[in-house]
Design an enzyme around this catalytic site. Sequence first.
Site, mmCIF file in Angstrom:
data_model
loop_
_atom_site.group_PDB
_atom_site.id
_atom_site.type_symbol
_atom_site.label_atom_id
_atom_site.label_comp_id
_atom_site.label_asym_id
_atom_site.label_seq_id
_atom_site.Cartn_x
_atom_site.Cartn_y
_atom_site.Cartn_z
ATOM 1 C CD GLU A 106 10.726 63.492 36.649
ATOM 2 O OE1 GLU A 106 10.209 63.231 35.565
ATOM 3 O OE2 GLU A 106 11.646 64.281 36.478
ATOM 4 N NE ARG A 159 5.273 62.350 25.668
ATOM 5 C CZ ARG A 159 4.778 62.899 26.882
ATOM 6 N NH1 ARG A 159 3.317 63.334 27.006
ATOM 7 N NH2 ARG A 159 4.804 62.319 28.337
HETATM 8 P P1 AMP Z 1 8.311 57.870 35.449
HETATM 9 O O1 AMP Z 1 7.360 56.409 35.807
HETATM 10 O O2 AMP Z 1 9.089 58.146 35.980
HETATM 11 O O3 AMP Z 1 9.667 56.744 34.725
HETATM 12 O O4 AMP Z 1 7.870 58.434 34.350
HETATM 13 C C1 AMP Z 1 7.357 58.323 32.325
HETATM 14 C C2 AMP Z 1 5.979 58.263 32.105
HETATM 15 O O5 AMP Z 1 6.737 60.131 32.090
HETATM 16 C C3 AMP Z 1 6.368 58.668 30.341
HETATM 17 O O6 AMP Z 1 5.150 57.867 30.181
HETATM 18 C C4 AMP Z 1 6.453 59.322 30.480
HETATM 19 O O7 AMP Z 1 6.771 60.554 28.863
HETATM 20 C C5 AMP Z 1 6.185 60.689 31.134
HETATM 21 N N1 AMP Z 1 7.474 61.698 32.088
HETATM 22 C C6 AMP Z 1 7.619 61.682 33.219
HETATM 23 N N2 AMP Z 1 8.904 63.072 32.835
HETATM 24 C C7 AMP Z 1 9.146 63.382 31.835
HETATM 25 C C8 AMP Z 1 10.179 64.667 31.615
HETATM 26 N N3 AMP Z 1 10.932 64.895 32.119
HETATM 27 N N4 AMP Z 1 9.271 64.610 30.459
HETATM 28 C C9 AMP Z 1 8.783 64.027 29.286
HETATM 29 N N5 AMP Z 1 7.880 62.962 29.786
HETATM 30 C C10 AMP Z 1 8.061 62.559 31.051
#
Ligand code: AMP
Length: 172
Positions: free
Chosen positions: A97, A60
């Site tokens: 996550e 995205r």
């Molecule tokens: P992080 O590495 O935990 O910061 O996760 C970020 C990545 O995971 C980004 O590329 C987001 O598109 C996706 N992502 C993580 N959590 C969500 C969420 N709650 N909603 C949408 N996309 C998420």
Amino acid sequence: MVEHLVNAIRNVDGFPKDGIVFKDITPILADAELFRAAIDLLCATAGGVKVDKIAGIDARGFIFAAAMADRLGAGFVPVRKKGKLPWKCKEAAYALEYGEAAVEIHEDAVLPGEKILLVDDLLATGGTAAAAVELLSGLGAEIVAISFLIELSFLNGREKLGAHPVRSILNF
Ligand code: AMP
């Protein structure tokens, strides 16, 4: 406008797994005015600095980063999930996550000293963006800022992003 963007985000409970509330941005993308506003606001996070390239995170992040690159007269660099890029790559692993993964960048995607704006749709735990920072820094890039449309502040993701300026438009 920020309020309109917030209202357009669809919260999807339990996707892709229990305990996650997925922030679905497709209603923003589907609305010409909202999509343009999101790009306008993200472009402003460059703070008027002329950047050489916008690096977008798979997948995205690409949507916003590519549009911003066109708008700001910069190149576009994809930071992709492992196994997708065809040329010689550098790799960085990270915890998500919801899972574990690795991202890659082409070795020649960025030249030492180039000014880079790193972009993704959402900052959660910060693992993905931190891996992208590791890749860009490893190639000698100067990261001007790291910009997100959405920040889940309660996950403290920006703490993983060191001294780089972190800018987000919508906070939850
Ligand atoms: P992080 O590495 O935990 O910061 O996760 C970020 C990545 O995971 C980004 O590329 C987001 O598109 C996706 N992502 C993580 N959590 C969500 C969420 N709650 N909603 C949408 N996309 C998420």
